[in-house]
Design a protein around this motif. Structure first.
Motif, mmCIF file in Angstrom:
data_model
loop_
_atom_site.group_PDB
_atom_site.id
_atom_site.type_symbol
_atom_site.label_atom_id
_atom_site.label_comp_id
_atom_site.label_asym_id
_atom_site.label_seq_id
_atom_site.Cartn_x
_atom_site.Cartn_y
_atom_site.Cartn_z
ATOM 1 N N MET A 161 0.803 -1.227 0.000
ATOM 2 C CA MET A 161 0.000 0.000 0.000
ATOM 3 C C MET A 161 0.830 1.268 0.000
ATOM 4 S SD MET A 161 -1.928 0.371 3.589
ATOM 5 C CE MET A 161 -1.643 1.934 4.353
ATOM 6 N N GLU A 162 2.085 1.167 0.474
ATOM 7 C CA GLU A 162 2.889 2.392 0.467
ATOM 8 C C GLU A 162 3.144 2.878 -0.964
ATOM 9 O OE1 GLU A 162 3.891 -0.541 1.345
ATOM 10 O OE2 GLU A 162 5.969 -0.971 0.785
ATOM 11 N N LEU A 163 3.107 1.960 -1.927
ATOM 12 C CA LEU A 163 3.313 2.360 -3.325
ATOM 13 C C LEU A 163 2.236 3.326 -3.778
ATOM 14 C CD1 LEU A 163 4.210 -0.991 -5.083
ATOM 15 C CD2 LEU A 163 5.736 0.886 -4.500
ATOM 16 N N PHE A 164 1.019 3.043 -3.350
ATOM 17 C CA PHE A 164 -0.074 3.908 -3.791
ATOM 18 C C PHE A 164 -0.290 5.073 -2.827
ATOM 19 C CE2 PHE A 164 -4.464 5.266 -4.271
ATOM 20 C CZ PHE A 164 -4.502 5.482 -5.633
ATOM 21 N N ALA A 165 -0.265 4.755 -1.529
ATOM 22 C CA ALA A 165 -0.671 5.777 -0.559
ATOM 23 C C ALA A 165 0.441 6.784 -0.280
ATOM 24 C CB ALA A 165 -1.125 5.115 0.741
ATOM 25 N N PHE A 166 1.693 6.332 -0.303
ATOM 26 C CA PHE A 166 2.749 7.206 0.198
ATOM 27 C C PHE A 166 3.749 7.670 -0.849
ATOM 28 C CE2 PHE A 166 1.715 4.497 4.076
ATOM 29 C CZ PHE A 166 0.704 5.350 4.452
ATOM 30 N N ARG A 167 3.664 7.124 -2.069
ATOM 31 C CA ARG A 167 4.512 7.678 -3.124
ATOM 32 C C ARG A 167 3.673 8.652 -3.950
ATOM 33 N NH1 ARG A 167 9.385 5.141 -3.129
ATOM 34 N NH2 ARG A 167 9.981 6.125 -5.072
ATOM 35 N N ALA A 168 4.285 9.187 -4.991
ATOM 36 C CA ALA A 168 3.646 10.313 -5.688
ATOM 37 C C ALA A 168 2.329 9.950 -6.377
ATOM 38 C CB ALA A 168 4.624 10.878 -6.718
ATOM 39 N N SER A 169 2.270 8.761 -6.985
ATOM 40 C CA SER A 169 1.201 8.523 -7.961
ATOM 41 C C SER A 169 -0.210 8.541 -7.381
ATOM 42 C CB SER A 169 1.451 7.209 -8.687
ATOM 43 O OG SER A 169 1.639 6.169 -7.756
ATOM 44 N N GLY A 170 -0.413 7.882 -6.238
ATOM 45 C CA GLY A 170 -1.773 7.731 -5.702
ATOM 46 C C GLY A 170 -2.446 9.045 -5.378
ATOM 47 N N PRO A 171 -1.878 9.808 -4.422
ATOM 48 C CA PRO A 171 -2.489 11.092 -4.093
ATOM 49 C C PRO A 171 -2.567 12.015 -5.316
ATOM 50 C CG PRO A 171 -0.916 10.474 -2.405
ATOM 51 C CD PRO A 171 -0.772 9.473 -3.513
ATOM 52 N N TYR A 172 -1.599 11.880 -6.220
ATOM 53 C CA TYR A 172 -1.601 12.724 -7.414
ATOM 54 C C TYR A 172 -2.791 12.370 -8.317
ATOM 55 C CZ TYR A 172 0.235 15.071 -11.558
ATOM 56 O OH TYR A 172 0.394 15.881 -12.643
ATOM 57 N N ILE A 173 -2.979 11.066 -8.549
ATOM 58 C CA ILE A 173 -4.130 10.634 -9.348
ATOM 59 C C ILE A 173 -5.419 11.086 -8.675
ATOM 60 C CG2 ILE A 173 -5.497 8.602 -10.012
ATOM 61 C CD1 ILE A 173 -2.986 7.241 -10.809
ATOM 62 N N ALA A 174 -5.481 10.867 -7.370
ATOM 63 C CA ALA A 174 -6.698 11.240 -6.637
ATOM 64 C C ALA A 174 -6.972 12.737 -6.791
ATOM 65 C CB ALA A 174 -6.574 10.855 -5.170
ATOM 66 N N SER A 175 -5.906 13.553 -6.742
ATOM 67 C CA SER A 175 -6.151 14.988 -6.832
ATOM 68 C C SER A 175 -6.354 15.450 -8.276
ATOM 69 C CB SER A 175 -5.015 15.769 -6.175
ATOM 70 O OG SER A 175 -3.842 15.611 -6.950
ATOM 71 N N GLU A 176 -5.817 14.673 -9.231
ATOM 72 C CA GLU A 176 -5.997 15.052 -10.642
ATOM 73 C C GLU A 176 -7.447 14.902 -11.098
ATOM 74 O OE1 GLU A 176 -3.710 16.295 -13.360
ATOM 75 O OE2 GLU A 176 -3.463 17.039 -11.326
ATOM 76 N N LEU A 177 -8.125 13.893 -10.542
ATOM 77 C CA LEU A 177 -9.519 13.663 -10.940
ATOM 78 C C LEU A 177 -10.423 14.602 -10.145
ATOM 79 C CD1 LEU A 177 -9.235 9.797 -10.863
ATOM 80 C CD2 LEU A 177 -9.690 11.116 -12.916
ATOM 81 N N THR A 178 -10.134 15.896 -10.284
ATOM 82 C CA THR A 178 -10.720 16.856 -9.347
ATOM 83 C C THR A 178 -12.223 17.027 -9.450
ATOM 84 O OG1 THR A 178 -9.999 18.492 -10.908
ATOM 85 C CG2 THR A 178 -8.738 18.319 -8.860
ATOM 86 N N ARG A 179 -12.768 16.868 -10.643
ATOM 87 C CA ARG A 179 -14.183 17.217 -10.775
ATOM 88 C C ARG A 179 -15.089 16.175 -10.137
ATOM 89 N NH1 ARG A 179 -15.285 16.957 -16.045
ATOM 90 N NH2 ARG A 179 -13.251 16.107 -16.479
ATOM 91 N N GLU A 180 -14.523 15.053 -9.784
ATOM 92 C CA GLU A 180 -15.348 13.953 -9.310
ATOM 93 C C GLU A 180 -15.350 13.867 -7.777
ATOM 94 O OE1 GLU A 180 -16.537 13.046 -11.969
ATOM 95 O OE2 GLU A 180 -14.990 13.311 -13.492
ATOM 96 N N ALA A 181 -16.477 13.407 -7.239
ATOM 97 C CA ALA A 181 -16.539 13.167 -5.788
ATOM 98 C C ALA A 181 -15.843 11.849 -5.482
ATOM 99 C CB ALA A 181 -17.993 13.116 -5.339
#
Ligand code: GTP
Ligand code: MG
Length: 253
Positions: A107-127
């Motif tokens: 889980m650290e690959l997704f939660a704590f490296r760049a990609s996960g939070p970045y993807i989550a924040s990139e999809l900004t228009r969605e809830a």
């Protein structure tokens, strides 16, 4: 479109829950799509609508850069960050009402490296929401439970999205075990006394102090017990998710 990231420690049941929950939703005519974000997965119990393995190839990375599996996974996580635009577009093009994102085992690959939070924040228009899994078998030990509490708090800190906490694989514990863990989540005193009983010395002190930190930060929640094998609790999970994402309505009318 609502997006749900399923996160949890290795083997906590993310992938099977994604499969089971999407089947369950389809039975009530909900328009749901599945995204596999785990570049290292060999076999999936569902067919993904978007698959990260179309963008990065772990075997290739190992070969080309002489990396071991973990090195290749780290490299993949960083490469995925460069592909975010494309992946986001693929997800948006699905036009589904609900998108379930199955995240990597490490889980650290997704939660704590760049990609996960970045993807989550990139999809900004969605809830969006996070579903964090507490593996029931792992969490029955109060020290493990507290460690998991901390991990879930770290995930919350990283994404700052509404977060639902599930106790996964409940069919593997007797009912008393499940009730005990749920009670720990509802009642800090019960957890504290379990720690007092079970642990001693430095471990006990450390665990107690960590616990106080979690409560001081007000990172408390009620665990929802579920099983992706028997479907127990899936309806409660869905009710909680609908409440967060759709104000209690269905995703698809
Ligand atoms: N009995 C039982 N087994 C489960 C449940 N959920 C998952 N499993 C099993 O636990 C193992 C791991 O499940 P996965 O769904 O692959 O877990 P994961 O979190 O995606 O695992 P990684 O991605 O490898 O970290 C598999 O053998 C599943 O069949 C459950 O609710 N009950
Ligand atoms: Mg998985």
């Amino acid at each position: 479109m609502f997006i749900v990231f399923i996160i949890g420690t290795a083997g906590s049941g993310k992938t099977l829950l994604a499969a089971t929950f999407s089947e369950w939703l389809k039975m009530s005519k909900q328009d749901v799509a599945l995204v596999n974000m785990d570049p290292g997965v060999q076999r999936l119990p569902y067919s993904p609508d978007v698959d990260i393995r179309d963008h990065v190839d772990i075997a290739n990375l190992m070969e080309e850069y002489g990396l071991g599996p973990n090195g290749a996974l780290i490299m993949a996580a960083d490469l995925i960050a460069d592909e975010v635009g494309k992946i986001s577009k693929e997800i948006e093009d699905l036009n589904s009402d609900l998108v379930l994102v199955d995240t990597p085992g490490q889980m650290e690959l997704f939660a704590f490296r760049a990609s996960g939070p970045y993807i989550a924040s990139e999809l900004t228009r969605e809830a969006k929401a996070i579903v964090y899994l507490f593996d029931a078998v792992f969490s029955i030990n109060p020290l493990n439970y507290v460690s998991n509490l901390f991990l879930s708090a770290a995930v919350y800190n990283r994404f700052l999205l509404p977060q639902i906490h599930l106790l996964s694989k409940c069919d593997l514990l007797p009912k008393e075990g499940v009730d005990k863990i749920v009670n720990w989540s509802a009642n800090p005193k019960a957890l504290e006394s379990a720690i007092e009983q079970k642990l001693e010395g430095a471990k006990r002190l450390l665990s107690r102090n960590m616990l106080h930190a979690v409560y001081q930060l007000d990172l408390t929640f009620l665990l929802i017990p579920v099983s992706a094998k028997t479907n127990d609790g899936i309806i409660n999970f869905n009710t909680a998710l609908e409440r967060i994402l759709a104000r209690g309505d269905r995703y698809t009318y």
